[in-house]
Every structure is written in structure tokens, then in C-alpha cells.
Design a protein around this motif. Structure first.
Motif, PDB file in Angstrom:
ATOM      1  N   UNK A   1      60.105  14.023 -10.578  1.00  0.00           N
ATOM      2  CA  UNK A   1      61.549  14.024 -10.312  1.00  0.00           C
ATOM      3  C   UNK A   1      62.026  15.236  -9.509  1.00  0.00           C
ATOM      4  N   UNK A   2      61.499  16.392  -9.813  1.00  0.00           N
ATOM      5  CA  UNK A   2      62.112  17.608  -9.258  1.00  0.00           C
ATOM      6  C   UNK A   2      61.058  18.541  -8.649  1.00  0.00           C
TER       7      UNK A   2
ATOM      8  N   UNK B   1      67.063  15.854 -16.752  1.00  0.00           N
ATOM      9  CA  UNK B   1      68.271  15.608 -17.555  1.00  0.00           C
ATOM     10  C   UNK B   1      67.894  15.047 -18.916  1.00  0.00           C
ATOM     11  N   UNK B   2      66.877  14.189 -18.916  1.00  0.00           N
ATOM     12  CA  UNK B   2      66.410  13.626 -20.184  1.00  0.00           C
ATOM     13  C   UNK B   2      65.849  14.699 -21.091  1.00  0.00           C
TER      14      UNK B   2
ATOM     15  N   UNK C   1      60.266  10.905 -18.973  1.00  0.00           N
ATOM     16  CA  UNK C   1      59.720   9.844 -18.117  1.00  0.00           C
ATOM     17  C   UNK C   1      60.832   8.919 -17.635  1.00  0.00           C
ATOM     18  N   UNK C   2      61.862   8.743 -18.444  1.00  0.00           N
ATOM     19  CA  UNK C   2      62.953   7.848 -18.051  1.00  0.00           C
ATOM     20  C   UNK C   2      64.066   8.566 -17.293  1.00  0.00           C
ATOM     21  N   UNK C   3      64.358   9.791 -17.703  1.00  0.00           N
ATOM     22  CA  UNK C   3      65.559  10.437 -17.165  1.00  0.00           C
ATOM     23  C   UNK C   3      65.299  11.759 -16.442  1.00  0.00           C
TER      24      UNK C   3
ATOM     25  N   UNK D   1      68.894  19.174 -26.447  1.00  0.00           N
ATOM     26  CA  UNK D   1      70.240  19.236 -27.017  1.00  0.00           C
ATOM     27  C   UNK D   1      70.276  18.461 -28.344  1.00  0.00           C
TER      28      UNK D   1
ATOM     29  N   UNK E   1      68.745  16.722 -22.381  1.00  0.00           N
ATOM     30  CA  UNK E   1      69.460  15.967 -23.416  1.00  0.00           C
ATOM     31  C   UNK E   1      68.642  15.927 -24.703  1.00  0.00           C
TER      32      UNK E   1
ATOM     33  N   UNK F   1      61.578  10.638 -23.008  1.00  0.00           N
ATOM     34  CA  UNK F   1      62.908  10.896 -22.436  1.00  0.00           C
ATOM     35  C   UNK F   1      62.792  11.385 -20.999  1.00  0.00           C
TER      36      UNK F   1
END
Lengths: 477, 339
Positions: free
Chosen positions: A296-297, A411-412, A406-408, A418, A415, A404
Motif C-alpha cells: 500500500x505505501x 489505516x487498517x 491486508x484489507x485497509x 486504536x 484503526x 486488517x
């Protein structure tokens, strides 16, 4: 019911032993379970004195004479009613019955031969090496050996309809908050189950949240640490047949505390605590972070690192998520396997699993070398926490974070962290905030938990609401 | 249950896995170039050959891709089509602009790059009049990959306070300040050696001049360092204090600039008063020449506008800053002290 009928009943139904002594001066019935009673005591302290008294006095013996003059055992009491027989018989008590229907309960319980040995879980370099054993009497004597205070209260509660397991609740009456004691007592007394076989089973009934993510009570093998917990104002629960004590309440920050910290310099102790916390954070986040950076990043890394990541991944046929999950499951299988198999072949399996399989998967191109390093680091850091019971939580949370991320993406992960902190902060142990002293925040306790030796600090932790707050008097000039 | 209801919307609001593209499945651009020929826009880039890192550098570390188009949009479209995978701008280290496009206007291209979500605004921008592909393929000693050379060289010089570093972020900032001027390092490869030979000067995204006056650094780099040779004595000056005060009165701009330098020798020998005096004279001339050139071409490449903005952003927004430059007056005071 006639004593003979009582004996016949238990002999027939429960494989008990019934012995009738008869020298012409009335019969004495002895009922006991051979496996639970000390046979030497039975012969020397019960049978021999009775027969000798008959031989010299040549008259029947009353229950009072037997109780006060004949029996040579330390602990015995008069039987009040027939209903007392069954529970006492199965806890290792010998029953002496007279033809008149009177009787005596004689404690000749066989003590398990196990003696205190070095703990396997809470190992310490500098700390004491004795640990609890399966026998509750020995455990109590270990506590008494360290804690000579008469205010050490021990309450015995029988739990389990069939097992009648003795559970010992121990605390310092002038230190521990009554609310904790009452809560533990209430929870233990309301247990309605056929059997409790070890301390681990009791944990379930002592939790505030049955399906909480974090361990809400502590499991302790070492006697010195158990006594230390009582000195802080906590309640100790010992279970018959279990070499582990339950400590309640147990808060998150305490899982990071190792006994050896007190033996080191304050600087090294603080360093170790910070290191442990970082290790848990690394263990939970490093594999998800890798997924986030690769998938992702990638731009978040310096160019050179991006290229190293890409070159490592080049040629790997599966996606990074599959690669990570594959390796994590492999490592978990290895860990589970090493826990179950005998120690003698454990090292061989470790070598095969760790080196051969690990290296082979990299050489076969199934996973990238960097993943192997990351997964190994994640595993190692999960074991840095001194209390083993938190390691399981760390590993479960890691898998949740992997999915989390892998899906988001990042941010996942954010979250997820959090939510994790949310779960930790909202948890309680015996109604005490789990994140104390950081949430709710208490500067004094927070600093003390990091910088000071908790066993010699002037005050007990305020979040435990002890009756007696001061544990060390300040020096007066 | 309440908590669950609270957290569920949070997950639906998260980005989701649609940007999921693994890094090895992208063409990692280490540098891009753009130029304008008589008819077309030429666009290209160096794509890192990631296999070369694990393959003991056997293959070329960078592969060039290029495309042409009548317009910038066409060229970009063609570049995407010529690439094997999705182009990844997140590892970009250098943007090399040919003088052809620099003179025609770079704003649209740089704004296009800036709009790439993964691009880092710290990516360096260069101008060259040489062979663009040669610059991209140039690999400095110990460099990780080709395409990094320009960035490596300028970063090293910038850290030594001997060169200015201009990034896409700097250019975007200048655009946002009323098309204020800025300078971009001008690079060239001569005799197989890459070097920075000066600065291309821009206003409004167009190259309007060129300078190799090193005093540009005194206005734009804190603690700028210069090396001098006075007679046979090598001397180093370091900018210690800078004070640039722009004043606008009756539509006229006046710049009062004051610089204090510390001078030392490489060997540690003391610097004499005469040498300080000679250096003062030399540096004064350099600074005045820089200001004179700024005035002449009407380009605030010395970033005087930043001082004006520091005084009053509101006043700056009201002024036609670029229009003030041709009528600018200035006073320069330089002093050099022995260290």
C-alpha cells in the motif's frame, strides 16, 4: 444406619476399605480410601493404640476415650452426623465408627511426595527458585514460611460438586481491600460445576469479562512473587492439585514487570521495561507494517529501502499477505509442536522446523528472505514479556492486525491499534481499570511503575485501594 | 454492542484494499526527464531493475523507458503505455528538465507530477542542456542505482552548504507565491563526470536566465560556505549572519542586505586583516552582481520575496512583486571576520 451397613455401602459403591477391629470388647469400624490415606499412620497411630488399649484395659472404649486418649493423630474431630461421612471420606479422611453410631473423623491424608522445585514459567536469574506444588498443604506452608504475619488470612472454599476441590483464598486482612476479597469469595462460592481440576479452570470464573482479549488474572508459580502480590494488596487463590496460584487483580502494566528488575540498577531496569513494551509493539505491528509498506505505501520508505523490498519480493509467486500468513502459521505450528513434544526431541524439531524448513522455503522461492527475518523477529519479541500468559494475546492480536492491514493498509493497522488500546483501556480486573495507572492516569503511580522498585516503594499502588497505604516508613532525622 | 456499532462505520470509512499493488509489480521510477524538441514533447524515465540488486548487479540497474507526444498529455499517455507495469512515482529521486521545455514552461509538467499521490515533494528538480538519457543512466561510485547520481551529488553538496537544493515542493511553493522566482541546479555530464555548473533561473515556471554566481547561496542557504584562493592562500568563508530587508515605498523596492562572514584557512593559520578586506571586496562584488542580474532579468531567484513575506504577508499579496524587480535599488554591506 448401622456402621456395618455404612461400610458395606461405600465398599460396594466406591471401592473404599472397611476394617473391623474386634477383641471381644465391642467392634470398631474403620472406613477409608486406601489411595488417599497414609497407611503407615493408619497402622501406627490408629489401629495399634486401639488394640493396645483393649489389651491392657480389657474393656470397651468410648468415643471420648478414643478421641482424647487413644488416637495418636494431630487432627481429628467427632462425627456430628452421617452426612459428613461422604465428603470427608473422599477428601482422604479416615472414618472411625462405633456400634453406638458415634464416630470420629481422622485426618491421615496422604501428602503428595512432590516437593518445591524451580519454576518453569516464571524463571528468574536472581530470584527465588522455589515454586508452588500440587499439594495445597505444602503450598500453604510455603506461604507461611515467607509470611509470618498473623493477619495473613486463608479461607478454604470447596468448589466442584464431584471433585470437591479445595480452593484457598489468601490475603493480608489489613492490606487487601475488602471489595476484592468479597468479590473473589462471591465468585468462587457461586461456582456451580461438577469439577475444577486446576487453577486455569478457575480463571474463567474470576474474570470480569468472560470473552475479554487480555488475561484478567495473573498465574504465578513462584512463591516469593505471590507473597509480593499479597503485600501490594492483592488476593491469592490456590487450587488443590494445581502448582499455580492465581493473583487478582492483575493489570496490563504488571505483565511487563520482571522480578529481576529489582535486582538490577534502576537504569537497566527502566531500559528493560521500555524494551519489553517496544518488543510487544514490534511483535504486534512488524508483520502488518511489512504488508502495508509492500502493498500500500511503498513511498513511505526511502528509495533504497523500497528497492530492497522490491528485489526481495521479485520472483515470489504468492502475494505478500499469503506469504506472511503462511510463515506465521508455520511458526505457530512449530511453537505448538515444541510445547507438546518431549523435551528430548524438541531441539531436533526446532532445528528441522526453524532452520531446514525456513531456509528451504526461502531457497525454493516460496517466501522472501526478509519475511523470514520479520516473522522470526515477531516471534522472538512476543516472548520477551516476562508473563507468558500475555504472549498468546500478542500473537492473536498480530493475526487480527495482519488481516486488517491486508484489507485497509496502514489505516487498517492504525484503526486496529486504536481498537486494541480501546479494548485494553475498557477492560477491568476485579473491577480495577486494566490500564491503571495510565488510564485513569495517576502521575505518582505511573512514574513509580517505571522508575522504582515496587517492593520497596514507600506507598502501595493507589489504584488497588489498599486499606493500609504505607508499606515503608520514611526515615525521620 | 454500542461499541461495535461505533466501530463498524469507521471500517467502512477506511480506504479499503483498492490501492493494493505490491511494490515488485510496479515499475519503480528512480528519475524522470522531460524536454521539448521542435515538434514534440519527449518524456522518459529510469525504471529500477530490482532483480539486479539480488543478482549481483549482473543486469543493468536501470532501464530507460521513453515516449513522445505532440502535447504533454499525449506524451504522458504514451509513457504509461510503454511501461510494463503501473508506474510508481514514490521512489522518484530526480526530475530532469531539458532546457527546451524549461524555456517553454515547466509548470504544467511539475504540477502533474505533484498531483501524483505517491510522489514525495522532496524530489529534486534539475535542468540540463545535455543528453537527458545520459544523465539518467549515469551511476556515481557507490550509488545504489543509476538515476540517483544527480540527487546524490546535489544532496552531498547541499549538506556541505555549497549548493542549493530545489525540490518539487520548493517549486510549488514559489508557484503559490505569485509565480515568484526560483533557481534550479543546472547539471551536465562532461568527460564522463557529472557536475553542477550553475543554476537555471525561473519565473512563473519558465527559465529566464542562467547564473553561476555562487553568491546566490548567501540569500538562499543558511551558513553557506565558499572556497577562495587569495594569491596562494586557500580560504574558506562561512556565512554567519544574514539580514535582507526589502522596503517598498511609493511603488519602489529597495533592498538593504547585510552579510557577515567568518574566514579561516584550511591549515588553521590565522587570516590577516588584509585578507579579510580583500575577501570583503570580492564577496561584495559577487552579491551586487547577483542583485544586478536579478534586476536585469526581472526574476527573484534570490528569493527576496520570502523576506518580504516574513515582514508582512498581506502587503506582499497586494504588491505586484515581479513588476517591482526591474526598478529595484539595493545597498549591500559585507563584512568578513577572521575565525
Amino acid at each position: 444406619m448401622h456402621p456395618q451397613e455404612i461400610c458395606d455401602k461405600y465398599v460396594k459403591e466406591n471401592n473404599a476399605i472397611s476394617r473391623v477391629l474386634d477383641a471381644g470388647y465391642g467392634k470398631i469400624y474403620l472406613l477409608y480410601i486406601k489411595q488417599l490415606c497414609d497407611m503407615e499412620a493408619m497402622r501406627q497411630d490408629i489401629m495399634r493404640p486401639i488394640l493396645q488399649y483393649w489389651h491392657y484395659l480389657k474393656k470397651p472404649l468410648s468415643v471420648q476415650e478414643l478421641y482424647t486418649q487413644v488416637l495418636c493423630v494431630e487432627e481429628c474431630k467427632l462425627l456430628k452426623c452421617e452426612e459428613e461421612i461422604e465428603p470427608q471420606l473422599f477428601s482422604g479422611i479416615a472414618i472411625l465408627l462405633l456400634e453406638s453410631g458415634e464416630g470420629i473423623l481422622i485426618n491421615i491424608r496422604k501428602n503428595a511426595s512432590s516437593s518445591p522445585s524451580a519454576p518453569e514459567l516464571n524463571y528468574s536469574v536472581w530470584g527465588a527458585k522455589d515454586s508452588f506444588v500440587e499439594n495445597i498443604e505444602i503450598n500453604l506452608s510455603l506461604l507461611r514460611y515467607r509470611m509470618k504475619d498473623p493477619r495473613l488470612r486463608t479461607e478454604m472454599i470447596l468448589v466442584g460438586k464431584r471433585t470437591q476441590t479445595a480452593v484457598l483464598v489468601s490475603y493480608l486482612s489489613d492490606v487487601a481491600n475488602d471489595k476484592y476479597v468479597d468479590l473473589v469469595r462471591k465468585r468462587l462460592k457461586t461456582i456451580d460445576i461438577d469439577g475444577i481440576l486446576e487453577a486455569g479452570h478457575l480463571q474463567w470464573f474470576l474474570k470480569d469479562k468472560k470473552f475479554g482479549l487480555f488475561p484478567q488474572v495473573g498465574l504465578e508459580q513462584r512463591v516469593d512473587l505471590a507473597c509480593g502480590a499479597m503485600l501490594e494488596g492483592k488476593v491469592l487463590i490456590l487450587c488443590e492439585g494445581s502448582p499455580v496460584a492465581i493473583i487478582a487483580p492483575k493489570l496490563l502494566a504488571e505483565f511487563f514487570h520482571a522480578d529481576d528488575d529489582e535486582s538490577e540498577t534502576v537504569y537497566f531496569s527502566v531500559f528493560s521495561k521500555i524494551l519489553r513494551f517496544l518488543c510487544v509493539l514490534i511483535s504486534v505491528t512488524i508483520t502488518p507494517l511489512y504488508i502495508a509498506l509492500v502493498a500500500f505505501h511503498a513511498e513511505a520508505l526511502p528509495t533504497a529501502y523500497t528497492m530492497v523490498l522490491a528485489s526481495g519480493r521479485a520472483g515470489v509467486p504468492v502475494t505478500v499477505v499469503t506469504e506472511i500468513i503462511l510463515m506465521e502459521i508455520l511458526v505457530e505450528v512449530l511453537r505448538e509442536c515444541l510445547m507438546r513434544i518431549p523435551k528430548n526431541i524438541g531441539s531436533a524439531i526446532g532445528i528441522v522446523g526453524g532452520i531446514v524448513v525456513g531456509q528451504a522455503t526461502v531457497e525454493a522461492g516460496i517466501v522472501s528472505p526478509l519475511v523470514l527475518v520479520i516473522v522470526a523477529l515477531s516471534l522472538m519479541t512476543s516472548f520477551v514479556v516476562p508473563d507468558y500468559s500475555l504472549s498468546g494475546t500478542v500473537r492473536i492480536v498480530k493475526f487480527a492486525m495482519i488481516f486488517l492491514t491486508a484489507f485497509f493498509g496502514m489505516l487498517g493497522l492504525t484503526a486496529g491499534l486504536f481498537l486494541l488500546f480501546g479494548a485494553a483501556i475498557s477492560d477491568t480486573s476485579l473491577h480495577t481499570p486494566y490500564f491503571a495507572p495510565y488510564a485513569p492516569f495517576s502521575l505518582r503511580d505511573a512514574l513509580k511503575s517505571i522508575f522504582t522498585n515496587k517492593y520497596v516503594s514507600v506507598c502501595r499502588p493507589s489504584f488497588l485501594h489498599p486499606k493500609n497505604k504505607v508499606r515503608q516508613k520514611k526515615k525521620t532525622s | 454492542m454500542k461499541k461495535l456499532l461505533l466501530f463498524l462505520p469507521m471500517f467502512f470509512l477506511l480506504g479499503g484494499c483498492y490501492p493494493y499493488t505490491e511494490v515488485e509489480n510496479m515499475d519503480i521510477l528512480t528519475s524522470v526527464y522531460v524536454d521539448k524538441t521542435d515538434e514534440d514533447i519527449r518524456l522518459g524515465g529510469g525504471v529500477a531493475n530490482v532483480r539486479s540488486f539480488s543478482d549481483s548487479m549482473a543486469e543493468d540497474p536501470v532501464s530507460l523507458i521513453s515516449a513522445e507526444g505532440e502535447t504533454l498529455e499525449n506524451a504522458i499517455q504514451n509513457l504509461y503505455q510503454s511501461a510494463d507495469h503501473e508506474l510508481f512515482f514514490g521512489a522518484l529521486r530526480a526530475v530532469v528538465v531539458g532546457e527546451g521545455l524549461a524555456k517553454d514552461g515547466t509548470e504544467r509538467f511539475l504540477r502533474y507530477l505533484d498531483a501524483q499521490p505517491r510522489l514525495r515533494r522532496s524530489t529534486a528538480v534539475f535542468v540540463t542542456d545535455g543528453d537527458l538519457e545520459e544523465i539518467l543512466e549515469y551511476k556515481a561510485i557507490n550509488d545504489f542505482s543509476a538515476g540517483f547520481a544527480a540527487d546524490s551529488i546535489i544532496t552531498t553538496l547541499y549538506e556541505e552548504k555549497q549548493m542549493r537544493y530545489t525540490s518539487i515542493g520548493d517549486v510549488m511553493y514559489a508557484f503559490s507565491c505569485g509565480d515568484a522566482g526560483y533557481s534550479v541546479p543546472h547539471i551536465t555530464v562532461e568527460n564522463d563526470v557529472m557536475r553542477v555548473d550553475g543554476y537555471a533561473l525561473f519565473t512563473g515556471g519558465k527559465m529566464v536566465g542562467y547564473t553561476n554566481n555562487p553568491s546566490l547561496l548567501f540569500f538562499t542557504v543558511n551558513g553557506a560556505v565558499q572556497r577562495h584562493l587569495l594569491g596562494a592562500t586557500p580560504l574558506i568563508t562561512r556565512l554567519m549572519t544574514r539580514s535582507v530587508t526589502p522596503e517598498v515605498q511609493n511603488g519602489k523596492l529597495h533592498i538593504a542586505a547585510r552579510f557577515v562572514f567568518a574566514a579561516e584557512t584550511d591549515s588553521g593559520a590565522p587570516v590577516s586583516a588584509a585578507q579579510c578586506k580583500a575577501l570583503e571586496k570580492k564577496l561584495q562584488a559577487q552579491v551586487e552582481a547577483a542583485l544586478a542580474y536579478s534586476k536585469k532579468i526581472g526574476c527573484d531567484y534570490l528569493e527576496l520575496y520570502k523576506s518580504r513575506m516574513a515582514q508582512s504577508r498581506a502587503d506582499f499579496d497586494m504588491e505586484q512583486w515581479n513588476a517591482l524587480l526591474p526598478e529595484m535599488t539595493y545597498t549591500v554591506q559585507v563584512s568578513v571576520r577572521a575565525r
